[in-house]
Design a protein around this motif. Structure first.
Motif, PDB file in Angstrom:
ATOM      1  N   ARG A 131       0.801  -1.227   0.000  1.00  0.00           N
ATOM      2  CA  ARG A 131       0.000   0.000   0.000  1.00  0.00           C
ATOM      3  C   ARG A 131       0.845   1.294   0.000  1.00  0.00           C
ATOM      4  NH1 ARG A 131      -5.279  -0.017   0.328  1.00  0.00           N
ATOM      5  NH2 ARG A 131      -5.354  -2.086   1.243  1.00  0.00           N
ATOM      6  N   LYS A 143       0.652   4.162  -2.883  1.00  0.00           N
ATOM      7  CA  LYS A 143       0.321   5.563  -2.549  1.00  0.00           C
ATOM      8  C   LYS A 143       1.401   6.510  -3.058  1.00  0.00           C
ATOM      9  CE  LYS A 143      -2.689   4.868   1.407  1.00  0.00           C
ATOM     10  NZ  LYS A 143      -2.908   5.062   2.835  1.00  0.00           N
ATOM     11  N   VAL A 145      -4.407   4.806  -5.496  1.00  0.00           N
ATOM     12  CA  VAL A 145      -5.123   4.536  -4.255  1.00  0.00           C
ATOM     13  C   VAL A 145      -5.779   3.162  -4.280  1.00  0.00           C
ATOM     14  CG1 VAL A 145      -6.969   5.346  -2.737  1.00  0.00           C
ATOM     15  CG2 VAL A 145      -5.509   6.990  -3.911  1.00  0.00           C
TER      16      VAL A 145
END
Length: 110
Positions: free
Chosen positions: A85, A89, A94
């Motif tokens: 993640r 990002k 996203v």
């Protein structure tokens, strides 16, 4: 004193467990699944395991099956997802609808 009669299995050099991961989407992000597992090295049976050749031969298959099972669990997929993640990002991604490999790159589509 060493007990040579113990029914154990030794994994001799080079002791390498190589597995191939395939990127997958998981919870609108990226995770991985195991597609192939290879045990590199020699498995030698000791004691009773030396006599029962099938026992030593089956260990590699059992390791492969268990590793695939561990990677298929929701807990492992979530951990890999959590690790990916921050990278996503940083690339302004996203959520992911699909993921694939393109040459040496990981392609994530929103």
């Amino acid at each position: 004193m060493k007990d040579s009669r113990a029914p154990d299995i030794e994994w001799r050099a080079p002791q390498i467990l190589r597995f191939t991961l395939k990127p997958i989407t998981y919870q609108r992000s990226v995770s991985f699944e195991v597609t192939e597992v290879e045990m590199i090295g020699k498995l030698e049976g000791g004691g009773l395991a030396k006599v029962i050749k099938n026992l030593t031969a089956n260990v590699g298959g059992m390791v492969s099956k268990d590793l695939k099972r561990v990677f298929a669990s929701d807990v492992t997929k979530r951990l890999l997802n959590d690790a990916m993640r921050p990278l996503l990002k940083s690339k302004n991604t996203v959520s992911a609808n699909s993921v694939s490999l393109a040459s040496t790159s990981l392609r994530v589509c929103k």
